[in-house]
Design a protein around this motif. Structure first.
Motif, mmCIF file in Angstrom:
data_model
loop_
_atom_site.group_PDB
_atom_site.id
_atom_site.type_symbol
_atom_site.label_atom_id
_atom_site.label_comp_id
_atom_site.label_asym_id
_atom_site.label_seq_id
_atom_site.Cartn_x
_atom_site.Cartn_y
_atom_site.Cartn_z
ATOM 1 N N GLY A 157 -8.132 5.740 -3.411
ATOM 2 C CA GLY A 157 -7.236 6.377 -2.364
ATOM 3 C C GLY A 157 -5.857 5.380 -2.682
ATOM 4 N N THR A 158 -4.901 6.286 -2.432
ATOM 5 C CA THR A 158 -3.398 5.624 -2.226
ATOM 6 C C THR A 158 -2.597 6.663 -1.243
ATOM 7 N N ILE A 159 -1.666 5.933 -0.882
ATOM 8 C CA ILE A 159 -0.804 6.612 0.425
ATOM 9 C C ILE A 159 -0.259 8.108 -0.410
ATOM 10 N N SER A 160 0.047 7.839 -1.603
ATOM 11 C CA SER A 160 0.443 8.959 -2.505
ATOM 12 C C SER A 160 -0.429 10.062 -2.464
ATOM 13 N N THR A 216 2.877 -3.227 2.787
ATOM 14 C CA THR A 216 3.919 -3.945 2.302
ATOM 15 C C THR A 216 4.244 -4.863 3.704
ATOM 16 N N ARG A 217 4.331 -4.463 4.722
ATOM 17 C CA ARG A 217 5.041 -5.109 6.122
ATOM 18 C C ARG A 217 3.842 -5.928 7.032
ATOM 19 N N LEU A 218 2.597 -5.272 7.038
ATOM 20 C CA LEU A 218 1.503 -5.876 7.534
ATOM 21 C C LEU A 218 0.555 -6.691 7.047
ATOM 22 N N VAL A 219 -0.078 -5.927 5.675
ATOM 23 C CA VAL A 219 -1.041 -6.537 5.013
ATOM 24 C C VAL A 219 -0.598 -7.803 4.044
ATOM 25 N N ARG A 269 -5.580 -3.374 -4.922
ATOM 26 C CA ARG A 269 -4.428 -3.503 -5.574
ATOM 27 C C ARG A 269 -3.505 -2.163 -5.843
ATOM 28 N N ARG A 270 -4.250 -1.294 -6.052
ATOM 29 C CA ARG A 270 -3.726 0.101 -6.579
ATOM 30 C C ARG A 270 -3.068 0.596 -5.261
ATOM 31 N N LEU A 271 -3.634 0.642 -4.238
ATOM 32 C CA LEU A 271 -3.251 0.974 -2.592
ATOM 33 C C LEU A 271 -1.820 0.047 -2.379
ATOM 34 N N ALA A 297 5.770 1.697 -3.610
ATOM 35 C CA ALA A 297 6.546 2.895 -4.095
ATOM 36 C C ALA A 297 6.679 3.776 -2.939
ATOM 37 N N ALA A 298 5.853 4.055 -2.026
ATOM 38 C CA ALA A 298 5.794 5.048 -1.214
ATOM 39 C C ALA A 298 6.510 4.646 0.206
#
Length: 264
Positions: free
Chosen positions: A84-87, A142-145, A178-180, A186-187
């Motif tokens: 899974g990803t955000i997108s 990006t901001r927390l992890v 890594r994909r997430l 990007a999202a």
């Protein structure tokens, strides 16, 4: 004699076209054409959590349509969580909204679900009338992890494609791929002003160990000043599932419904 607990309502399933997977969902049909409440859950959560159940009961009482579902790899839905990803989960939400709702929407996003709610509001400006964001975690990758990754974590991501951490909410570890993380960059939505012309209510606990309340303050600073309400709960945690938190959520939903109707 002790009564047996009620049997949970079995889920229904919708096959979403972008992945071909069957996603589990539950719905309240509602008695009128008012806004549909859509529950957008958090990372690794499912649609049968306390807040979603309370919202379902509220919609039953108020005669409002309500949709909740499990993203791919979550709860009763098909798919692997690690893929899974955000997108991808945003596409799941968009597909479920397209298939199972009509008319205006009130999106209720919890934690990661708030990120998805913001992205949907940008995609569906004619339909999304208002947002309720609970312990919002947009851009959490990006901001927390990423800021707390060690050199060993970064090496494992490069080598194995994932890292696993102990979870305070489950016996199973929390997996970040890594994909997430790459997709999360990007999202991202907190890269500048978020142009949304609709009422937004943010509820954030100040004792949240996962999403610091400074994150909610920064999010609010990026939203338009008109129609944005921030409620800081001094002793609130990340779940926001105590009775007083649930009552606060219900009041916010009813207030937003009034605001959304007034701005329609």
């Amino acid at each position: 004699m002790t009564e047996a607990p009620p049997t949970p309502t079995p889920p229904r399933f919708e096959t979403v076209p972008h992945s071909g997977e069957r996603l589990a969902y539950l719905a309240v049909e509602g008695r009128d054409e008012g806004p549909t409440l859509v529950w957008l859950g958090g990372f690794r959560s499912d649609m049968r959590g306390t807040k979603a159940e309370v919202l379902s009961a509220l919609c039953e009482r108020e005669g409002l349509p309500f949709l909740r579902f499990d993203y791919s790899g979550h709860g009763g839905s098909e798919g692997r969580f690690e893929d899974g990803t955000i997108s991808g989960w945003t596409e799941d939400a968009a597909a479920m909204i397209a298939a199972r709702t009509r008319g205006p929407l009130l999106l209720v996003g919890s934690s990661m679900g708030a990120w998805i709610a913001l992205r949907l509001a940008q995609r569906l400006p004619g339909r999304v009338r208002c947002l309720l964001l609970l312990a919002p975690a947009p851009d959490f990758t990006t901001r927390l992890v990423e800021p707390r990754l060690t050199a060993q974590d970064r090496a494992a991501l490069a080598r194995d494609g994932f890292i696993a951490e102990p979870s305070p909410y489950s016996d199973q570890p929390t997996v970040y791929t890594r994909r997430l993380i790459e997709d999360g960059a990007a999202a991202a939505v907190m890269t500048g002003p978020i142009a949304l012309d609709l009422p937004v209510h943010v509820i954030q606990g100040m004792e949240d160990p996962d999403v610091p309340h400074a994150h909610a303050l920064e999010l609010v600073s990026l939203l338009p000043s008109a129609g944005v309400t921030l409620t800081l709960v001094k002793d609130g945690d990340h779940r926001l599932s105590r009775p007083e938190d649930l009552q606060r959520m219900e009041r916010a939903v009813l207030a937003l419904l009034g605001e959304g109707a007034a701005s329609a």
